[in-house]
Write an enzyme that holds these catalytic residues in place. Structure first.
Site, PDB file in Angstrom:
ATOM      1  CG  HIS A  31       0.717   6.811   8.325  1.00 11.91           C
ATOM      2  ND1 HIS A  31      -0.303   7.709   8.483  1.00 11.91           N
ATOM      3  CD2 HIS A  31       1.729   7.491   7.751  1.00 11.91           C
ATOM      4  CE1 HIS A  31       0.066   8.882   8.013  1.00 11.91           C
ATOM      5  NE2 HIS A  31       1.300   8.784   7.568  1.00 11.91           N
ATOM      6  NE  ARG A  58      -3.418   6.804  -1.282  1.00 16.24           N
ATOM      7  CZ  ARG A  58      -3.563   6.880  -2.599  1.00 16.24           C
ATOM      8  NH1 ARG A  58      -2.541   6.596  -3.386  1.00 16.24           N
ATOM      9  NH2 ARG A  58      -4.715   7.223  -3.128  1.00 16.24           N
ATOM     10  N   PRO A  95       1.815  -2.914  -3.986  1.00 17.13           N
ATOM     11  CG  PRO A  95       1.110  -3.654  -1.893  1.00 17.13           C
ATOM     12  CD  PRO A  95       1.213  -2.442  -2.738  1.00 17.13           C
ATOM     13  CD  GLU A  96       2.031  -5.356  -9.860  1.00 14.56           C
ATOM     14  OE1 GLU A  96       2.421  -6.299 -10.569  1.00 14.56           O
ATOM     15  OE2 GLU A  96       1.844  -4.209 -10.307  1.00 14.56           O
TER      16      GLU A  96
END
Ligand SMILES: [Zn+2]
Length: 272
Positions: free
Chosen positions: A93, A112, A2-3
């Protein structure tokens, strides 16, 4: 990863889902998205509050709740906020979740675990050192070309590395830097100090255009697909396309390594 546009998408979604709604309960299994006692603070402080505002600065999300409860959320590499309708199975998750008073849930998923959640007083969020250290945000503050030019003039780094420095411009990562430099016709390895004011202006316009095009391509639905998850939906012009023809001139796109990241560029449209 993500940016700015992906985090802006999350900010808009969180406003739609949560603003004014009451948090009935909070859950979070122990995980490293929380540091120190942040997890206990999340579980203890959130229930009973209502979200009153969401702000984004660069890649950082700031959520203000009633009772002066604030949450800082950084999505890391794979983090996402997801709405789970009442009775629907939660995704895998899930690292934190907020259950609303009608049984709907808003959950933070992060396979992650490079993301982060932290609880602070809401009125202190915008003054946190990591927020204050950010450079101007292209959407919130706008980038002043003359100030950017002056800043780059003092930098010995390649322009691509310089504009990914969050203290120079907030929110730009590898994707947006690659796309903006292509649109501006600037080689990613150009020394930042060699840019003229006219080139800095072109770069500012290109950054803005690239971010806005990415936001439009993402639409305003409830879910977002990161480029690593499914390239078939990716709206980018040259990012990740080394070896394929330049969309403007047809020359094969090339790549080089800069600051540990792969940079794709067109050797003809972006001469060194
Ligand atoms: Zn080209």
């Amino acid at each position: 990863m993500p940016e700015l546009p992906e985090v802006e998408f999350a900010a808009r979604a969180l406003r739609r889902w949560l603003e004014g709604r009451r948090v009935a309960s909070a859950q979070a299994p122990p995980s490293r998205i929380f540091r120190g006692s942040e997890r206990e603070a999340f579980l203890r402080r959130l229930p009973g509050t209502r979200l009153t505002w969401v702000e984004r600065r660069g890649k950082i999300l700031l959520l203000g709740f009633t009772e002066n409860v604030g949450v800082l959320s950084h999505l890391g590499m794979t983090g996402k906020w997801i709405r789970v309708p009442k009775g629907a199975p939660p995704p895998s998750h899930v690292r934190a979740s907020l259950e609303l008073d009608d049984g709907e849930k808003v959950v933070y998923r992060d396979p992650r675990l490079f993301g982060r959640l932290a609880v602070h007083p809401a009125d202190a969020l915008l003054d946190l050192p990591e927020v204050r250290a950010l450079g101007p945000d292209p959407l919130v503050d706008g980038i002043d070309p003359e100030a950017l030019h002056a800043r780059l003039a003092r930098s010995g780094r390649p322009v691509k590395v310089a504009i990914m420095d969050q203290g120079v411009i907030a929110g730009i990562g590898n994707i947006q830097a690659t796309e903006a430099l292509f649109r501006a016709g600037l080689h990613p390895a150009r020394p930042a100090s060699s840019l003229t004011l006219a080139e800095a202006r072109r770069l500012v316009d290109a950054i803005r255009a690239s971010i806005e095009d990415t936001l439009v391509a993402q639409g305003d639905g409830d879910s977002i697909v990161y480029v690593e998850e499914d390239r078939s939906q990716d709206p980018f012009r040259i990012y990740g396309r080394a070896g394929t023809p330049c969309p403007r001139c047809g020359t094969p796109l090339e790549k080089l390594e800069l600051g540990g990241r792969t940079s794709v560029f067109c050797p003809r449209c972006q001469p060194l």
